[in-house]
Design an enzyme around this catalytic site. Sequence first.
Site, PDB file in Angstrom:
ATOM      1  N   TYR A 138      -1.176  -0.290  10.541  1.00 18.38           N
ATOM      2  CA  TYR A 138      -1.362  -0.833   9.184  1.00 18.38           C
ATOM      3  C   TYR A 138      -0.208  -0.387   8.273  1.00 18.38           C
ATOM      4  CZ  TYR A 138      -3.474  -1.223   4.524  1.00 18.38           C
ATOM      5  OH  TYR A 138      -3.710  -1.511   3.207  1.00 18.38           O
ATOM      6  N   SER A 142       0.862  -1.187   0.000  1.00 18.58           N
ATOM      7  CA  SER A 142       0.000   0.000   0.000  1.00 18.58           C
ATOM      8  C   SER A 142       0.894   1.231   0.000  1.00 18.58           C
ATOM      9  CB  SER A 142      -0.859   0.010   1.278  1.00 18.58           C
ATOM     10  OG  SER A 142      -1.494   1.264   1.435  1.00 18.58           O
ATOM     11  N   LYS A 197       2.504  -2.625   6.148  1.00 18.73           N
ATOM     12  CA  LYS A 197       2.680  -2.524   4.691  1.00 18.73           C
ATOM     13  C   LYS A 197       4.116  -2.142   4.331  1.00 18.73           C
ATOM     14  CE  LYS A 197      -1.130  -4.108   3.627  1.00 18.73           C
ATOM     15  NZ  LYS A 197      -1.343  -5.183   2.665  1.00 18.73           N
TER      16      LYS A 197
HETATM   17  N1  LIG Z   1      -8.814  -0.808  -0.386  1.00 16.74           N
HETATM   18  C1  LIG Z   1      -7.772  -0.009  -0.315  1.00 16.74           C
HETATM   19  O1  LIG Z   1      -7.904   1.226  -0.301  1.00 16.74           O
HETATM   20  C2  LIG Z   1      -6.386  -0.579  -0.275  1.00 16.74           C
HETATM   21  C3  LIG Z   1      -5.326   0.302  -0.499  1.00 16.74           C
HETATM   22  C4  LIG Z   1      -4.025  -0.197  -0.471  1.00 16.74           C
HETATM   23  C5  LIG Z   1      -3.805  -1.539  -0.211  1.00 16.74           C
HETATM   24  N2  LIG Z   1      -4.859  -2.368   0.026  1.00 16.74           N
HETATM   25  C6  LIG Z   1      -4.564  -3.768   0.314  1.00 16.74           C
HETATM   26  O2  LIG Z   1      -5.222  -4.576  -0.631  1.00 16.74           O
HETATM   27  C7  LIG Z   1      -5.498  -5.851  -0.069  1.00 16.74           C
HETATM   28  C8  LIG Z   1      -6.953  -6.198  -0.318  1.00 16.74           C
HETATM   29  O3  LIG Z   1      -7.749  -5.197   0.271  1.00 16.74           O
HETATM   30  P1  LIG Z   1      -9.249  -4.887  -0.168  1.00 16.74           P
HETATM   31  O4  LIG Z   1      -9.407  -3.431  -0.102  1.00 16.74           O
HETATM   32  O5  LIG Z   1      -9.617  -5.637  -1.388  1.00 16.74           O
HETATM   33  O6  LIG Z   1      -9.997  -5.490   1.107  1.00 16.74           O
HETATM   34  P2  LIG Z   1     -11.347  -6.303   1.320  1.00 16.74           P
HETATM   35  O7  LIG Z   1     -12.335  -6.020   0.250  1.00 16.74           O
HETATM   36  O8  LIG Z   1     -11.718  -6.075   2.746  1.00 16.74           O
HETATM   37  O9  LIG Z   1     -10.830  -7.797   1.164  1.00 16.74           O
HETATM   38  C9  LIG Z   1      -9.952  -8.354   2.089  1.00 16.74           C
HETATM   39  C10 LIG Z   1      -9.803  -9.813   1.754  1.00 16.74           C
HETATM   40  O10 LIG Z   1      -8.907 -10.422   2.693  1.00 16.74           O
HETATM   41  C11 LIG Z   1      -9.510 -11.609   3.192  1.00 16.74           C
HETATM   42  N3  LIG Z   1      -8.988 -11.868   4.531  1.00 16.74           N
HETATM   43  C12 LIG Z   1      -8.998 -11.048   5.600  1.00 16.74           C
HETATM   44  N4  LIG Z   1      -8.408 -11.644   6.659  1.00 16.74           N
HETATM   45  C13 LIG Z   1      -7.985 -12.861   6.223  1.00 16.74           C
HETATM   46  C14 LIG Z   1      -7.294 -13.941   6.837  1.00 16.74           C
HETATM   47  N5  LIG Z   1      -6.932 -13.903   8.125  1.00 16.74           N
HETATM   48  N6  LIG Z   1      -7.026 -15.043   6.105  1.00 16.74           N
HETATM   49  C15 LIG Z   1      -7.409 -15.106   4.800  1.00 16.74           C
HETATM   50  N7  LIG Z   1      -8.068 -14.123   4.172  1.00 16.74           N
HETATM   51  C16 LIG Z   1      -8.350 -13.009   4.876  1.00 16.74           C
HETATM   52  C17 LIG Z   1     -10.992 -11.336   3.143  1.00 16.74           C
HETATM   53  O11 LIG Z   1     -11.756 -12.520   2.994  1.00 16.74           O
HETATM   54  P3  LIG Z   1     -12.526 -13.325   4.145  1.00 16.74           P
HETATM   55  O12 LIG Z   1     -13.157 -12.317   5.050  1.00 16.74           O
HETATM   56  O13 LIG Z   1     -13.482 -14.154   3.365  1.00 16.74           O
HETATM   57  O14 LIG Z   1     -11.453 -14.153   4.802  1.00 16.74           O
HETATM   58  C18 LIG Z   1     -11.113 -10.560   1.841  1.00 16.74           C
HETATM   59  O15 LIG Z   1     -11.177 -11.446   0.739  1.00 16.74           O
HETATM   60  C19 LIG Z   1      -5.094  -5.756   1.407  1.00 16.74           C
HETATM   61  O16 LIG Z   1      -3.834  -6.315   1.592  1.00 16.74           O
HETATM   62  C20 LIG Z   1      -5.055  -4.258   1.651  1.00 16.74           C
HETATM   63  O17 LIG Z   1      -4.147  -3.934   2.676  1.00 16.74           O
HETATM   64  C21 LIG Z   1      -6.142  -1.916  -0.004  1.00 16.74           C
END
Ligand SMILES: NC(=O)c1ccc[n+]([C@@H]2O[C@H](COP(=O)([O-])OP(=O)(O)OC[C@H]3O[C@@H](n4cnc5c(N)ncnc54)[C@H](OP(=O)(O)O)[C@@H]3O)[C@@H](O)[C@H]2O)c1
Length: 256
Positions: free
Chosen positions: A158, A145, A162
């Site tokens: 967080y 991130s 990252k």
């Molecule tokens: N959205 C943003 O603005 C953003 C920005 C920068 C980076 N990111 C990064 O992108 C990645 C995905 O984020 P997102 O925004 O797509 O989030 P999201 O929609 O909340 O999805 C998170 C995913 O992680 C899974 N998960 C959470 N805890 C877990 C665990 N202990 N074991 C296995 N799976 C787990 C969840 O599935 P289940 O609940 O089914 O397990 C879900 O599929 C993350 O690493 C986040 O830090 C996001």
Amino acid sequence: MVEFGLGGKVAIVTGASQGIGEAIAVAFAQAGARVVVSSRKLESIAKVAQEIESAGGQAIAIQAHMGYMDQVKSLVAQTLDKWERVDIIVNNAGTNPHFGPILTADEGQFEKILDINLKGYFRLAQAVVPQMKEQGGGKIINVASIAGLRPPHKMGVYGISKAGDIMLTQVLARELGPYNIQVNAIAPGIVQTKFSRALWEDAELMARHEANVPLRRIGTPEDVTGAALYLASSASDWVTGTVLVVDGGANLISMV
Ligand SMILES: NC(=O)c1ccc[n+]([C@@H]2O[C@H](COP(=O)([O-])OP(=O)(O)OC[C@H]3O[C@@H](n4cnc5c(N)ncnc54)[C@H](OP(=O)(O)O)[C@@H]3O)[C@@H](O)[C@H]2O)c1
């Protein structure tokens, strides 16, 4: 012609039940990969796998909690049982149970964030690399991130996790390069998913952010898939240890 396709490849995408992980799983399947859709919730990942199959792709759902090494090893073992190889992993499962000044985080929250966001990425790399070495190469993509590049607003623990993902990427790139395993990170800015709801539901913060970010908008999960496809394909075979920032230019301006 540079090769961006993933035909014949097997990819594991964690956190693929929704958001960025789901979009990457769908894009990989469209590019010809056989995709393992993984997260903790079988019902949700089965639905994603089913949607990929209905669209003519190949996918299976394998449940795994990235906090437990036995489940991570089983994820790799079940993938090998089904498709006998693993060419690409996308470490994407992430969590953030704390929002506020960093010193208001309790120890349990701190541990949970590091355990999933950082150690979880380590666990899957450790479980899969022997297989990649045996195959003569592979691709590891860690979703970090921009919060790991500069201190984020109210998401300090967080951000530390990252930043750790970025250093893990660089350490693994250095150590695994001789085995033809490329290890790279993607650093998204704010992407509209459930995960970032606290940010995009804050109208005042969003208005300020979108007025300043060069491309004038936050991202969609699909905005991240091009970077993932590049880093998964042979188009990136001479690229390792890099951090591909995908953020509409947000990292160029001062943080909100
Ligand atoms: N959205 C943003 O603005 C953003 C920005 C920068 C980076 N990111 C990064 O992108 C990645 C995905 O984020 P997102 O925004 O797509 O989030 P999201 O929609 O909340 O999805 C998170 C995913 O992680 C899974 N998960 C959470 N805890 C877990 C665990 N202990 N074991 C296995 N799976 C787990 C969840 O599935 P289940 O609940 O089914 O397990 C879900 O599929 C993350 O690493 C986040 O830090 C996001």
